[in-house]
Design a protein around this motif. Structure first.
Motif, PDB file in Angstrom:
ATOM      1  N   ALA A  30       0.809  -1.218   0.000  1.00 28.86           N
ATOM      2  CA  ALA A  30       0.000   0.000   0.000  1.00 28.86           C
ATOM      3  C   ALA A  30       0.850   1.279   0.000  1.00 28.86           C
ATOM      4  O   ALA A  30       0.400   2.318   0.459  1.00 28.86           O
ATOM      5  N   ALA A  31       2.056   1.200  -0.532  1.00 25.16           N
ATOM      6  CA  ALA A  31       2.987   2.339  -0.512  1.00 25.16           C
ATOM      7  C   ALA A  31       2.420   3.592  -1.169  1.00 25.16           C
ATOM      8  O   ALA A  31       2.628   4.692  -0.674  1.00 25.16           O
ATOM      9  N   PHE A  32       1.725   3.437  -2.285  1.00 23.65           N
ATOM     10  CA  PHE A  32       1.172   4.589  -2.999  1.00 23.65           C
ATOM     11  C   PHE A  32      -0.357   4.564  -3.031  1.00 23.65           C
ATOM     12  O   PHE A  32      -0.973   5.258  -3.829  1.00 23.65           O
ATOM     13  N   TYR A  33      -0.962   3.749  -2.196  1.00 19.46           N
ATOM     14  CA  TYR A  33      -2.422   3.587  -2.157  1.00 19.46           C
ATOM     15  C   TYR A  33      -3.105   4.952  -2.093  1.00 19.46           C
ATOM     16  O   TYR A  33      -2.835   5.757  -1.221  1.00 19.46           O
ATOM     17  N   GLY A  34      -3.988   5.213  -3.043  1.00 23.97           N
ATOM     18  CA  GLY A  34      -4.770   6.435  -3.026  1.00 23.97           C
ATOM     19  C   GLY A  34      -4.025   7.703  -3.391  1.00 23.97           C
ATOM     20  O   GLY A  34      -4.547   8.797  -3.170  1.00 23.97           O
ATOM     21  N   CYS A  35      -2.824   7.582  -3.965  1.00 24.62           N
ATOM     22  CA  CYS A  35      -2.095   8.776  -4.405  1.00 24.62           C
ATOM     23  C   CYS A  35      -2.729   9.248  -5.725  1.00 24.62           C
ATOM     24  O   CYS A  35      -2.285   8.874  -6.815  1.00 24.62           O
ATOM     25  N   THR A  36      -3.763  10.025  -5.609  1.00 25.28           N
ATOM     26  CA  THR A  36      -4.583  10.384  -6.765  1.00 25.28           C
ATOM     27  C   THR A  36      -3.898  11.326  -7.741  1.00 25.28           C
ATOM     28  O   THR A  36      -4.380  11.498  -8.855  1.00 25.28           O
ATOM     29  N   ASN A  37      -2.782  11.947  -7.376  1.00 27.92           N
ATOM     30  CA  ASN A  37      -2.070  12.829  -8.298  1.00 27.92           C
ATOM     31  C   ASN A  37      -0.828  12.188  -8.914  1.00 27.92           C
ATOM     32  O   ASN A  37      -0.150  12.824  -9.722  1.00 27.92           O
ATOM     33  N   LEU A  38      -0.532  10.947  -8.567  1.00 26.07           N
ATOM     34  CA  LEU A  38       0.603  10.234  -9.145  1.00 26.07           C
ATOM     35  C   LEU A  38       0.275   9.854 -10.587  1.00 26.07           C
ATOM     36  O   LEU A  38      -0.716   9.168 -10.844  1.00 26.07           O
ATOM     37  N   VAL A  39       1.090  10.324 -11.539  1.00 30.78           N
ATOM     38  CA  VAL A  39       0.854  10.071 -12.958  1.00 30.78           C
ATOM     39  C   VAL A  39       1.885   9.108 -13.530  1.00 30.78           C
ATOM     40  O   VAL A  39       1.560   8.223 -14.317  1.00 30.78           O
ATOM     41  N   TYR A  40       3.136   9.260 -13.122  1.00 24.96           N
ATOM     42  CA  TYR A  40       4.246   8.500 -13.703  1.00 24.96           C
ATOM     43  C   TYR A  40       5.228   8.133 -12.598  1.00 24.96           C
ATOM     44  O   TYR A  40       5.429   8.900 -11.659  1.00 24.96           O
ATOM     45  N   ALA A  41       5.824   6.964 -12.714  1.00 25.31           N
ATOM     46  CA  ALA A  41       6.838   6.567 -11.738  1.00 25.31           C
ATOM     47  C   ALA A  41       7.954   5.805 -12.442  1.00 25.31           C
ATOM     48  O   ALA A  41       7.694   4.946 -13.286  1.00 25.31           O
ATOM     49  N   ASN A  42       9.194   6.132 -12.095  1.00 27.07           N
ATOM     50  CA  ASN A  42      10.361   5.401 -12.559  1.00 27.07           C
ATOM     51  C   ASN A  42      10.964   4.797 -11.298  1.00 27.07           C
ATOM     52  O   ASN A  42      11.568   5.506 -10.501  1.00 27.07           O
ATOM     53  N   LEU A  43      10.780   3.505 -11.113  1.00 30.42           N
ATOM     54  CA  LEU A  43      11.121   2.867  -9.854  1.00 30.42           C
ATOM     55  C   LEU A  43      12.104   1.729 -10.020  1.00 30.42           C
ATOM     56  O   LEU A  43      12.018   0.959 -10.970  1.00 30.42           O
ATOM     57  N   ASN A  44      12.998   1.595  -9.057  1.00 29.52           N
ATOM     58  CA  ASN A  44      13.871   0.434  -8.974  1.00 29.52           C
ATOM     59  C   ASN A  44      13.388  -0.366  -7.769  1.00 29.52           C
ATOM     60  O   ASN A  44      13.663   0.002  -6.632  1.00 29.52           O
ATOM     61  N   LEU A  45      12.671  -1.401  -8.029  1.00 28.46           N
ATOM     62  CA  LEU A  45      12.081  -2.212  -6.964  1.00 28.46           C
ATOM     63  C   LEU A  45      12.601  -3.644  -7.048  1.00 28.46           C
ATOM     64  O   LEU A  45      11.844  -4.607  -6.927  1.00 28.46           O
ATOM     65  N   ALA A  46      13.894  -3.787  -7.237  1.00 29.74           N
ATOM     66  CA  ALA A  46      14.513  -5.092  -7.471  1.00 29.74           C
ATOM     67  C   ALA A  46      14.261  -6.102  -6.360  1.00 29.74           C
ATOM     68  O   ALA A  46      14.212  -7.295  -6.617  1.00 29.74           O
ATOM     69  N   ASN A  47      14.107  -5.658  -5.127  1.00 29.87           N
ATOM     70  CA  ASN A  47      13.939  -6.583  -4.009  1.00 29.87           C
ATOM     71  C   ASN A  47      12.512  -6.649  -3.469  1.00 29.87           C
ATOM     72  O   ASN A  47      12.262  -7.295  -2.456  1.00 29.87           O
ATOM     73  N   LEU A  48      11.578  -6.010  -4.128  1.00 29.75           N
ATOM     74  CA  LEU A  48      10.187  -5.983  -3.679  1.00 29.75           C
ATOM     75  C   LEU A  48       9.534  -7.356  -3.816  1.00 29.75           C
ATOM     76  O   LEU A  48       9.569  -7.952  -4.890  1.00 29.75           O
ATOM     77  N   THR A  49       8.944  -7.868  -2.734  1.00 30.17           N
ATOM     78  CA  THR A  49       8.262  -9.163  -2.782  1.00 30.17           C
ATOM     79  C   THR A  49       6.769  -9.067  -2.486  1.00 30.17           C
ATOM     80  O   THR A  49       5.994  -9.884  -2.960  1.00 30.17           O
ATOM     81  N   VAL A  50       6.367  -8.093  -1.696  1.00 30.23           N
ATOM     82  CA  VAL A  50       4.944  -7.925  -1.357  1.00 30.23           C
ATOM     83  C   VAL A  50       4.492  -6.568  -1.872  1.00 30.23           C
ATOM     84  O   VAL A  50       5.038  -5.532  -1.493  1.00 30.23           O
ATOM     85  N   ALA A  51       3.481  -6.580  -2.753  1.00 32.55           N
ATOM     86  CA  ALA A  51       3.033  -5.340  -3.385  1.00 32.55           C
ATOM     87  C   ALA A  51       1.516  -5.183  -3.357  1.00 32.55           C
ATOM     88  O   ALA A  51       0.971  -4.405  -4.132  1.00 32.55           O
ATOM     89  N   ASN A  52       0.853  -5.914  -2.466  1.00 30.47           N
ATOM     90  CA  ASN A  52      -0.603  -5.799  -2.456  1.00 30.47           C
ATOM     91  C   ASN A  52      -1.030  -4.366  -2.145  1.00 30.47           C
ATOM     92  O   ASN A  52      -0.438  -3.699  -1.315  1.00 30.47           O
ATOM     93  N   ASN A  53      -2.024  -3.910  -2.880  1.00 26.32           N
ATOM     94  CA  ASN A  53      -2.590  -2.555  -2.747  1.00 26.32           C
ATOM     95  C   ASN A  53      -1.582  -1.431  -3.028  1.00 26.32           C
ATOM     96  O   ASN A  53      -1.851  -0.274  -2.728  1.00 26.32           O
ATOM     97  N   MET A  54      -0.451  -1.739  -3.613  1.00 26.14           N
ATOM     98  CA  MET A  54       0.629  -0.761  -3.769  1.00 26.14           C
ATOM     99  C   MET A  54       0.214   0.501  -4.525  1.00 26.14           C
ATOM    100  O   MET A  54       0.551   1.605  -4.119  1.00 26.14           O
ATOM    101  N   PHE A  55      -0.496   0.348  -5.634  1.00 30.84           N
ATOM    102  CA  PHE A  55      -0.935   1.495  -6.443  1.00 30.84           C
ATOM    103  C   PHE A  55      -2.460   1.552  -6.538  1.00 30.84           C
ATOM    104  O   PHE A  55      -3.004   2.165  -7.444  1.00 30.84           O
ATOM    105  N   ARG A  56      -3.124   0.925  -5.608  1.00 32.68           N
ATOM    106  CA  ARG A  56      -4.589   0.879  -5.636  1.00 32.68           C
ATOM    107  C   ARG A  56      -5.167   2.300  -5.514  1.00 32.68           C
ATOM    108  O   ARG A  56      -4.691   3.116  -4.749  1.00 32.68           O
TER     109      ARG A  56
END
Length: 186
Positions: free
Chosen positions: A2-28
């Motif tokens: 839920a890192a970005f959950y509900g970020c209604t103004n987020l349009v674009y992301a350039n991310l390095n998430l090489a070690n991410l294993t749990v992403a539920n609700n991340m950009f919901r």
């Protein structure tokens, strides 16, 4: 999660998430999110509702999702998503509502879904027309998997030999009768 959950103004992301294993609700509920670059999400195992209700999302060109086991609702209501060209979903076991109401989604050219067990409403009301490499060989619960996929015409490698529940699985599709011979249901 839920890192970005509900970020209604987020349009674009350039991310390095090489070690991410749990992403539920991340950009919901990121209602303006359109594109993400630099993230393969290759180690993510839990992607439940990851992009749920991100209606403007159209691009994840480097995403493979090859370790996801729980993809329940991951792309539900992502009505601008057209394809995930590199996504294999080769470890996906729970695909409940994964692509439900992804009305612009037409192609998942690399997806195999070979260990998928549950696919209730997985593509319900999506724009999917073909899944050229999808085998579905481990699918047990396929309730309404492709319901209302009016453009679905081909499942050339599909083998539903383990299917126990196929209620409304192909209701309101355009499957070509010539391809039925490749769809084995016990």
């Amino acid at each position: 999660t839920a890192a970005f959950y509900g970020c209604t103004n987020l349009v674009y992301a350039n991310l390095n998430l090489a070690n991410l294993t749990v992403a539920n609700n991340m950009f919901r509920n990121c209602s303006k999110l359109e594109y993400i670059t630099g993230a393969s999400f290759s180690l993510v195992s839990n992607a439940a509702d990851m992009f749920n209700a991100a209606p403007r999302l159209y691009g994840l060109d480097s995403a493979t999702f090859n370790s996801v086991t729980n993809g329940s609702g991951a792309f539900r209501d992502c009505t601008s998503l057209v394809t995930l060209p590199l996504a294999t979903f080769s470890s996906l076991t729970d695909g409940t509502n994964t692509f439900n109401n992804t009305t612009a989604l037409v192609s998942l050219p690399s997806a195999t879904f070979s260990v998928l067990n549950t696919a209730s409403n997985m593509f319900d009301s999506s724009g999917i027309s073909s899944l050229p490499n999808a085998t579905f060989e481990s699918l047990v619960n396929g309730n309404a998997t492709f319901r209302s996929c009016a453009l679905l015409k081909k499942l050339p490698l599909a083998n539903f030999a383990n299917l126990a529940n196929g209620t409304n699985m192909f209701m309101s599709t355009s499957l070509d009768p010539e391809d039925y011979s490749n769809i084995l249901i016990r």
